[in-house]
Write an enzyme that holds these catalytic residues in place. Structure first.
Site, PDB file in Angstrom:
ATOM      1  N   HIS A 111       0.904   4.298  -3.871  1.00 50.73           N
ATOM      2  CA  HIS A 111       2.316   3.917  -3.859  1.00 50.73           C
ATOM      3  C   HIS A 111       2.466   2.404  -3.957  1.00 50.73           C
ATOM      4  O   HIS A 111       1.522   1.641  -3.726  1.00 50.73           O
ATOM      5  CB  HIS A 111       2.995   4.411  -2.576  1.00 50.73           C
ATOM      6  CG  HIS A 111       2.512   3.707  -1.343  1.00 50.73           C
ATOM      7  ND1 HIS A 111       1.262   3.919  -0.811  1.00 50.73           N
ATOM      8  CD2 HIS A 111       3.093   2.767  -0.562  1.00 50.73           C
ATOM      9  CE1 HIS A 111       1.088   3.158   0.251  1.00 50.73           C
ATOM     10  NE2 HIS A 111       2.181   2.437   0.430  1.00 50.73           N
ATOM     11  N   ASP A 113       5.080  -0.261  -2.070  1.00 54.82           N
ATOM     12  CA  ASP A 113       5.875  -0.105  -0.847  1.00 54.82           C
ATOM     13  C   ASP A 113       7.375   0.023  -1.125  1.00 54.82           C
ATOM     14  O   ASP A 113       7.970  -0.789  -1.847  1.00 54.82           O
ATOM     15  CB  ASP A 113       5.624  -1.290   0.097  1.00 54.82           C
ATOM     16  CG  ASP A 113       4.234  -1.216   0.704  1.00 54.82           C
ATOM     17  OD1 ASP A 113       3.730  -0.096   0.910  1.00 54.82           O
ATOM     18  OD2 ASP A 113       3.648  -2.288   0.953  1.00 54.82           O
ATOM     19  N   HIS A 260      -1.218   0.695  -3.910  1.00 52.73           N
ATOM     20  CA  HIS A 260      -2.346   0.761  -2.991  1.00 52.73           C
ATOM     21  C   HIS A 260      -2.427   2.145  -2.346  1.00 52.73           C
ATOM     22  O   HIS A 260      -1.458   2.914  -2.352  1.00 52.73           O
ATOM     23  CB  HIS A 260      -2.286  -0.345  -1.933  1.00 52.73           C
ATOM     24  CG  HIS A 260      -1.019  -0.350  -1.147  1.00 52.73           C
ATOM     25  ND1 HIS A 260       0.171  -0.825  -1.651  1.00 52.73           N
ATOM     26  CD2 HIS A 260      -0.744   0.059   0.111  1.00 52.73           C
ATOM     27  CE1 HIS A 260       1.120  -0.710  -0.743  1.00 52.73           C
ATOM     28  NE2 HIS A 260       0.603  -0.160   0.338  1.00 52.73           N
TER      29      HIS A 260
HETATM   30  C1  SIN Z   1       0.568   0.524   3.780  1.00 56.67           C
HETATM   31  O1  SIN Z   1       0.882   1.269   2.862  1.00 56.67           O
HETATM   32  O2  SIN Z   1       1.198  -0.480   4.043  1.00 56.67           O
HETATM   33  C2  SIN Z   1      -0.685   0.811   4.600  1.00 56.67           C
HETATM   34  C3  SIN Z   1      -1.874   0.192   3.993  1.00 56.67           C
HETATM   35  C4  SIN Z   1      -3.098   0.323   4.867  1.00 56.67           C
HETATM   36  O3  SIN Z   1      -2.999   0.843   5.970  1.00 56.67           O
HETATM   37  O4  SIN Z   1      -4.169  -0.119   4.445  1.00 56.67           O
END
Ligand code: SIN
Length: 294
Positions: A111, A113, A260
């Protein structure tokens, strides 16, 4: 020669060393103490490195919440999560947590954010304070410039100008209670499938598995097939870097040109962190800027 006007507690940019993780995405920044205020020259150097590497990593940064928020504010106004529960004193801090009791952890599918916001956050800055004792809990980051570049000319042209729906309900329902929703409802937004990065001018693919539910301009069956292809395409390892967290590592990523995935491979161990998120603008596509990386 005029000396730069640095306050005593800030530090000069000359001490920074930038070590790329891959040629495509990610760099570790050495020689910086993020607990101290950033002077303008260091901020400019970080912004330049960030534009080149898309996600920057820092080690051994024991930030208080106030320092973490102050650091985020050097890059822009802070964003408040539309669905997650908030701490009364620090509503801008999002808690990221996994242990043997939770049924989900934030970010465990690809995704960008809060892309369901009409003005999705420009950036996120996560500090992990507790790592699983046997390893695991790495985060993958993927370059959406590289994903765009990796498509054929025909596919780039086909996708350019299309609009996708990003639906917060798909991602947040069952994870966060309705009682904490910002507008008493799940956010939803429409964004260009290919967006122009407002700083670099480069085109980036902007659909993600977490939030994007359909391409408006296509019949449902075609939209489903194109999105399934694009989600697989974004997940190709040659667009990635993988970050191994230590206690007090910080990652600072650009949501406009990356996605990410937080790997949840450490159950039943605990991983804990805090994220500050920085507001962004509505995504746009500008045909006069940056086709194929110009
Ligand atoms: C997130 O999507 O902000 C979490 C990323 C993570 O926990 O590495």
């Amino acid at each position: 020669m005029a000396m730069p006007n640095l306050s005593e507690s800030s530090q000069p940019a000359a001490s920074l060393r930038i070590a790329p993780l891959t040629p495509t995405i990610g760099a570790e920044v050495h020689g910086i103490d993020l607990t101290r205020p950033l002077d303008d020259a260091t901020l400019a150097e970080l912004k330049d490195a960030w534009a080149r590497h898309l996600v920057l990593f820092f080690r051994d940064q024991e930030l208080t919440f106030e320092q973490h928020k102050a650091l985020g504010r050097r890059f822009g106004e802070l964003h408040i999560h539309p669905a997650a529960p908030k701490d009364a004193e620090h509503p801008e801090i999002l808690v990221v947590h996994g242990d043997d009791k939770v049924e989900f952890v934030a970010g465990s599918l690809w995704h960008s954010d809060v892309s369901c916001d009409i003005e999705p956050p420009m950036a996120s800055m996560l500090r992990v304070v507790q790592v699983p004792p046997s390893g695991g809990g790495d985060t993958l980051f993927s370059s959406m410039y590289a994903a765009y570049e990796g498509l054929s000319d025909r596919m780039q042209r086909f996708l350019t100008g299309l609009t996708a729906v990003h639906d917060g309900e798909q991602y947040y329902r069952g994870r966060y209670g309705k009682g904490t929703l910002r507008d008493d409802d799940y956010p939803s937004a429409e964004h260009p499938v290919i967006r122009t990065h407002p700083v670099t001018g480069k085109p980036a693919l902007y659909v993600n598995e977490g939030f994007t539910t359909r391409i408006k301009d296509l019949p449902a069956a075609e939209s489903d097939a194109v999105l399934a292809f694009l989600f697989r395409h974004c997940a190709q390892p040659d667009y990635h870097c993988r970050f191994r967290w230590q206690e007090n590592s910080v990652a600072f990523w650009d949501n406009r040109c990356t996605q990410h995935l937080a790997i949840w491979d450490y159950y039943p161990e605990t991983r804990h962190g805090y994220r500050v998120t920085i507001k962004g603008d509505a995504p746009f596509y500008n045909p006069d800027r940056g086709h194929r990386g110009q």
